[in-house]
Motif scaffolding. Structure first.
Motif, PDB file in Angstrom:
ATOM      1  N   SER A 227      45.463  56.295   6.629  1.00  0.00           N
ATOM      2  CA  SER A 227      44.551  56.280   5.485  1.00  0.00           C
ATOM      3  C   SER A 227      43.831  54.940   5.444  1.00  0.00           C
ATOM      4  O   SER A 227      44.341  53.932   5.927  1.00  0.00           O
ATOM      5  CB  SER A 227      45.309  56.514   4.180  1.00  0.00           C
ATOM      6  OG  SER A 227      45.827  57.834   4.151  1.00  0.00           O
TER       7      SER A 227
ATOM      8  N   MET B 233      48.779  59.997  -1.382  1.00  0.00           N
ATOM      9  CA  MET B 233      47.745  60.577  -0.532  1.00  0.00           C
ATOM     10  C   MET B 233      48.353  60.935   0.813  1.00  0.00           C
ATOM     11  O   MET B 233      49.203  60.221   1.339  1.00  0.00           O
ATOM     12  CB  MET B 233      46.567  59.631  -0.366  1.00  0.00           C
ATOM     13  CG  MET B 233      46.890  58.313   0.263  1.00  0.00           C
ATOM     14  SD  MET B 233      45.547  57.124   0.103  1.00  0.00           S
ATOM     15  CE  MET B 233      45.602  56.790  -1.652  1.00  0.00           C
TER      16      MET B 233
ATOM     17  N   ASN C 155      45.240  60.393   6.717  1.00  0.00           N
ATOM     18  CA  ASN C 155      43.800  60.339   7.012  1.00  0.00           C
ATOM     19  C   ASN C 155      42.903  60.372   5.783  1.00  0.00           C
ATOM     20  O   ASN C 155      41.717  60.688   5.893  1.00  0.00           O
ATOM     21  CB  ASN C 155      43.398  61.451   7.983  1.00  0.00           C
ATOM     22  CG  ASN C 155      44.212  61.411   9.256  1.00  0.00           C
ATOM     23  OD1 ASN C 155      44.290  60.374   9.902  1.00  0.00           O
ATOM     24  ND2 ASN C 155      44.840  62.517   9.595  1.00  0.00           N
ATOM     25  N   THR C 156      43.427  60.042   4.618  1.00  0.00           N
ATOM     26  CA  THR C 156      42.593  59.932   3.423  1.00  0.00           C
ATOM     27  C   THR C 156      41.732  58.679   3.539  1.00  0.00           C
ATOM     28  O   THR C 156      42.198  57.639   3.992  1.00  0.00           O
ATOM     29  CB  THR C 156      43.467  59.845   2.160  1.00  0.00           C
ATOM     30  OG1 THR C 156      44.208  61.061   2.026  1.00  0.00           O
ATOM     31  CG2 THR C 156      42.631  59.619   0.912  1.00  0.00           C
TER      32      THR C 156
ATOM     33  N   ILE D 224      39.124  56.211   1.242  1.00  0.00           N
ATOM     34  CA  ILE D 224      38.585  55.868  -0.074  1.00  0.00           C
ATOM     35  C   ILE D 224      37.616  54.703   0.091  1.00  0.00           C
ATOM     36  O   ILE D 224      38.015  53.616   0.517  1.00  0.00           O
ATOM     37  CB  ILE D 224      39.694  55.483  -1.069  1.00  0.00           C
ATOM     38  CG1 ILE D 224      40.693  56.626  -1.241  1.00  0.00           C
ATOM     39  CG2 ILE D 224      39.082  55.087  -2.412  1.00  0.00           C
ATOM     40  CD1 ILE D 224      41.869  56.289  -2.152  1.00  0.00           C
TER      41      ILE D 224
ATOM     42  N   ILE E  48      46.474  63.557  -3.241  1.00  0.00           N
ATOM     43  CA  ILE E  48      45.273  63.760  -2.439  1.00  0.00           C
ATOM     44  C   ILE E  48      45.679  64.379  -1.106  1.00  0.00           C
ATOM     45  O   ILE E  48      46.533  63.852  -0.399  1.00  0.00           O
ATOM     46  CB  ILE E  48      44.540  62.419  -2.187  1.00  0.00           C
ATOM     47  CG1 ILE E  48      44.225  61.704  -3.499  1.00  0.00           C
ATOM     48  CG2 ILE E  48      43.288  62.643  -1.337  1.00  0.00           C
ATOM     49  CD1 ILE E  48      43.249  62.407  -4.400  1.00  0.00           C
TER      50      ILE E  48
ATOM     51  N   SER F 296      45.306  65.854   2.869  1.00  0.00           N
ATOM     52  CA  SER F 296      44.952  65.248   4.144  1.00  0.00           C
ATOM     53  C   SER F 296      43.458  65.293   4.434  1.00  0.00           C
ATOM     54  O   SER F 296      42.779  66.276   4.136  1.00  0.00           O
ATOM     55  CB  SER F 296      45.715  65.987   5.256  1.00  0.00           C
ATOM     56  OG  SER F 296      45.398  65.460   6.505  1.00  0.00           O
ATOM     57  N   SER F 297      42.959  64.207   5.010  1.00  0.00           N
ATOM     58  CA  SER F 297      41.574  64.087   5.480  1.00  0.00           C
ATOM     59  C   SER F 297      40.542  64.237   4.373  1.00  0.00           C
ATOM     60  O   SER F 297      39.409  64.650   4.620  1.00  0.00           O
ATOM     61  CB  SER F 297      41.299  65.092   6.599  1.00  0.00           C
ATOM     62  OG  SER F 297      42.170  64.854   7.683  1.00  0.00           O
ATOM     63  N   THR F 298      40.914  63.878   3.167  1.00  0.00           N
ATOM     64  CA  THR F 298      39.976  63.875   2.049  1.00  0.00           C
ATOM     65  C   THR F 298      39.201  62.559   2.047  1.00  0.00           C
ATOM     66  O   THR F 298      39.735  61.514   2.380  1.00  0.00           O
ATOM     67  CB  THR F 298      40.732  64.060   0.724  1.00  0.00           C
ATOM     68  OG1 THR F 298      41.214  65.409   0.674  1.00  0.00           O
ATOM     69  CG2 THR F 298      39.862  63.787  -0.495  1.00  0.00           C
ATOM     70  N   THR F 299      37.919  62.642   1.647  1.00  0.00           N
ATOM     71  CA  THR F 299      37.089  61.454   1.506  1.00  0.00           C
ATOM     72  C   THR F 299      36.729  61.277   0.037  1.00  0.00           C
ATOM     73  O   THR F 299      36.277  62.223  -0.616  1.00  0.00           O
ATOM     74  CB  THR F 299      35.799  61.583   2.339  1.00  0.00           C
ATOM     75  OG1 THR F 299      36.160  61.702   3.725  1.00  0.00           O
ATOM     76  CG2 THR F 299      34.901  60.364   2.159  1.00  0.00           C
TER      77      THR F 299
ATOM     78  N   ALA G 223      43.143  69.464   0.896  1.00  0.00           N
ATOM     79  CA  ALA G 223      42.789  68.833   2.162  1.00  0.00           C
ATOM     80  C   ALA G 223      41.291  68.955   2.442  1.00  0.00           C
ATOM     81  O   ALA G 223      40.652  69.946   2.078  1.00  0.00           O
ATOM     82  CB  ALA G 223      43.580  69.467   3.301  1.00  0.00           C
TER      83      ALA G 223
END
Length: 197
Positions: free
Chosen positions: A71, A87, A90-91, A93, A130, A132-135, A150
């Motif tokens: 992350s 989270m 791969n989050t 922020i 949150i 995975s892989s959220t932006t 995700a």
């Protein structure tokens, strides 16, 4: 076989964090920039390949927070992770990003006087999770108890106790609040364990 190693409190004593609590586990493979602008509460775990960047701005991490592997938190305009937030891997922020309008140059290699940032503070409320892989792009306030699926894009305020997913994030349904009872049990257990020392 390579195995993850978590830094000890002794290892972290000289890191120069703004503040750091007890029972903090940070992987030796995490990267931290601007630690003097980073505050970390109690019972926090930060896994392999996480990047915390607060050379400008700040990152404030509450109690019982988990940040999964790979992350990336960029706190140029401020990031706050409240108690019990977490989270998945791969989050990303970003409290600030380059101005994409064409009115300025972009990229970290360009002197700052030729660039412009857009964004604002990012806040994850208590009990936010949150996927995975959220932006997440600031400014945004993710309300208490939100669950974000995700690969979601969050770029606005999310109202509390909702389940959100999609690009951009949309509220799908309400989230169960039973965890608030479990929080009270956990805190009571913690208090009774410490009173016996």
């Amino acid at each position: 076989m390579l195995q993850s190693k978590y830094l000890t409190e002794y290892d972290m004593a000289d890191f120069g964090f703004k503040s750091i609590g007890k029972n903090v586990r940070i992987s030796s493979d995490a990267r931290i920039y601007g630690q003097e602008n980073i505050s970390i509460g109690n019972n926090v775990r930060i896994d392999d390949f996480v990047i915390l960047s607060a050379v400008n701005g700040s990152i404030t991490i509450g109690n019982y927070v988990f940040i999964a592997r790979s992350s990336h938190l960029s706190g140029a305009l401020g990031i706050e992770l409240k108690d019990f937030s977490s989270m998945a891997a791969n989050t990303v922020i970003y409290s600030a990003s380059d101005d994409y309008s064409g009115s300025y140059l972009t990229a970290q290699a360009v002197p700052q006087k030729y660039t412009n940032y857009r964004g604002g503070k990012v806040v994850l409320g208590r009990h936010v999770i949150i996927g995975s892989s959220t932006t997440i792009i600031g400014p945004c306030d993710i309300g208490e108890g939100c669950s974000v699926g995700a690969m979601t894009l969050v770029n606005k305020k999310l109202e509390p106790w909702g389940v959100y997913a999609g690009v951009p994030a949309k509220r799908l349904k309400d989230r169960n609040k039973k965890m608030l009872e479990l929080e009270l049990e956990l805190l009571a257990d913690d208090n009774s364990n410490h009173n016996g020392i």
